[in-house]
Design a protein around this motif. Structure first.
Motif, PDB file in Angstrom:
ATOM      1  N   GLY A   1       1.061  -1.352   0.136  1.00 37.94           N
ATOM      2  CA  GLY A   1       0.147   0.086  -0.126  1.00 37.94           C
ATOM      3  C   GLY A   1       0.919   1.343  -0.159  1.00 37.94           C
ATOM      4  O   GLY A   1       0.651   2.035  -0.629  1.00 37.94           O
ATOM      5  N   ALA A   2       1.947   1.311   0.827  1.00 36.60           N
ATOM      6  CA  ALA A   2       2.804   2.341   0.774  1.00 36.60           C
ATOM      7  C   ALA A   2       3.427   2.634  -0.431  1.00 36.60           C
ATOM      8  O   ALA A   2       3.728   3.557  -0.955  1.00 36.60           O
ATOM      9  N   HIS A   3       3.925   1.417  -0.909  1.00 34.59           N
ATOM     10  CA  HIS A   3       4.576   1.520  -2.251  1.00 34.59           C
ATOM     11  C   HIS A   3       3.934   1.980  -3.280  1.00 34.59           C
ATOM     12  O   HIS A   3       4.281   2.926  -4.145  1.00 34.59           O
TER      13      HIS A   3
ATOM     14  N   GLY B   1       1.782   3.897   8.083  1.00 38.05           N
ATOM     15  CA  GLY B   1       2.547   5.003   8.121  1.00 38.05           C
ATOM     16  C   GLY B   1       3.833   4.475   8.562  1.00 38.05           C
ATOM     17  O   GLY B   1       4.684   5.333   7.846  1.00 38.05           O
ATOM     18  N   THR B   2       4.123   3.701   9.287  1.00 40.59           N
ATOM     19  CA  THR B   2       5.484   3.320   9.470  1.00 40.59           C
ATOM     20  C   THR B   2       6.116   3.043   8.165  1.00 40.59           C
ATOM     21  O   THR B   2       7.454   3.358   7.843  1.00 40.59           O
ATOM     22  N   PHE B   3       5.455   2.040   7.269  1.00 36.09           N
ATOM     23  CA  PHE B   3       6.054   1.628   6.295  1.00 36.09           C
ATOM     24  C   PHE B   3       6.329   3.201   5.347  1.00 36.09           C
ATOM     25  O   PHE B   3       7.498   3.004   4.636  1.00 36.09           O
TER      26      PHE B   3
ATOM     27  N   SER C   1      16.754  -0.612   5.411  1.00 41.45           N
ATOM     28  CA  SER C   1      16.096   0.655   5.092  1.00 41.45           C
ATOM     29  C   SER C   1      14.786   0.631   5.708  1.00 41.45           C
ATOM     30  O   SER C   1      13.983   1.687   5.924  1.00 41.45           O
ATOM     31  N   ILE C   2      14.254  -0.670   6.058  1.00 41.98           N
ATOM     32  CA  ILE C   2      12.569  -0.762   6.582  1.00 41.98           C
ATOM     33  C   ILE C   2      12.782  -1.768   7.782  1.00 41.98           C
ATOM     34  O   ILE C   2      13.505  -2.760   7.680  1.00 41.98           O
ATOM     35  N   ARG C   3      12.343  -1.357   8.813  1.00 41.20           N
ATOM     36  CA  ARG C   3      12.189  -2.163   9.824  1.00 41.20           C
ATOM     37  C   ARG C   3      10.739  -1.955  10.346  1.00 41.20           C
ATOM     38  O   ARG C   3      10.384  -0.857  10.386  1.00 41.20           O
TER      39      ARG C   3
END
Length: 304
Positions: free
Chosen positions: A128-130, A154-156, A269-271
């Motif tokens: 969704g973020a992508h 939101g975090t993503f 880069s993502i956690r």
């Protein structure tokens, strides 16, 4: 098999642990023994009887549209996956269960370094973020506003915007989550009256793009702050978007998006912060927790 299933629509209490038939892998499909499944607002909508026109909600309905687990069976014509492979992926329904069947082009191999709870809740919010940030053309040098930035989506979105080169990412959240937003690379601002002025104070040169995960008021604030409406998207405020002339978000889940997100995870880069991991039998409690709002990170179900 055991599944968290619906036999009627309503509040969280209608989501109960039940015995339902095991799904079978057909041609081009794999069956996965689920270890973890993500909990989404999409799932709570299904529980209340909402669904896109293409989805048949015949009882029993098993919600859940993202999962991680071990390949259990491989259908005819499937290549690249074998029994015993650890995978993560997405479906439309069916993930709140001991087994789920998905097309082979909707799964990917799970990195050994990725915990099961993270893997189970990785695909849907990540994609969704992508999709949203991609349609907004977020890139190097941008100042990006993410509403409801402390939640799973939101975090993503904050981290993906930073990974794609955004110079500044501003995140709205309750004050209790401001330190968390700083820890993932966002400049926090509080919700509520005066939001537009607070954002302008931290971004005096303007906001290039904005993503609404909070509701119509956040979308209206975004229209005040961003000059080009083509660089605004909403995940939840479709009626307000039409009223305000903000483009609708298109479809676009794909394994290619998922693979890019996995690469970013492996690069650090993502956690993902797991807010809570509930056992499958307590799926109703997970829905209650999700619907309280203002939560931090991701809720998942674990399957023994």
């Amino acid at each position: 098999m055991k599944a968290a299933a619906l036999f009627s629509f309503g509040g969280p209490e209608v989501l109960t642990l039940a015995d339902v038939p095991e799904p079978q892998a057909g041609p081009g499909q794999v069956r996965v023994r689920v270890r973890a499944a993500g909990v989404q607002h999409f799932d709570t909508g299904i529980r209340q009887g909402w669904a896109p026109p293409s989805i048949d909600l015949s009882f029993p309905v098993v919600p859940g549209n993202e999962f991680a687990g071990v390949v259990d069976r491989v259908g005819e014509g499937v290549t690249g996956f074998a029994e015993g492979d650890e995978v993560l992926g997405y479906t439309t329904l069916g993930s709140y269960a001991e087994y789920v069947v998905a097309p082979a082009d909707q799964i990917a191999h799970k990195p050994a370094s990725m915990p099961w709870d993270v893997a189970g809740g990785f695909s849907a919010n990540g994609q969704g973020a992508h999709l949203c940030l991609g349609e907004m053309k977020v890139g190097p040098g941008d100042t990006v506003l993410i509403h409801a930035a402390a939640g799973a989506l939101g975090t993503f979105s904050v981290q993906l915007a930073r990974a794609w080169g955004a110079t500044t990412v501003i995140g709205t959240a309750s004050e209790a989550n401001h330190d968390y937003l700083r820890s993932i690379g966002a400049v926090p601002v509080a919700y509520g009256e005066g939001l537009v002025e607070r954002v302008r104070a931290v971004a005096p040169n303007g906001v290039d793009a904005a993503m609404d995960n909070a509701g119509p008021d956040a979308l209206r604030a975004s229209v005040e702050l961003v000059k080009d409406k083509n660089r605004i998207r909403t995940m939840i405020s479709d009626e307000a978007a039409e009223e305000l002339g903000v483009p609708a978000l298109g479809p676009g889940r794909s394994v290619e998006r998922l693979l890019e997100l996995i690469r970013l995870y492996e690069q650090g880069s993502i956690r993902i912060h797991i807010r809570n991991a509930h056992p499958l039998a307590r799926a109703a409690e997970a829905h209650r927790e999700l619907e309280t709002g203002h939560g931090r990170g991701k809720l998942v179900l674990t399957v023994d």
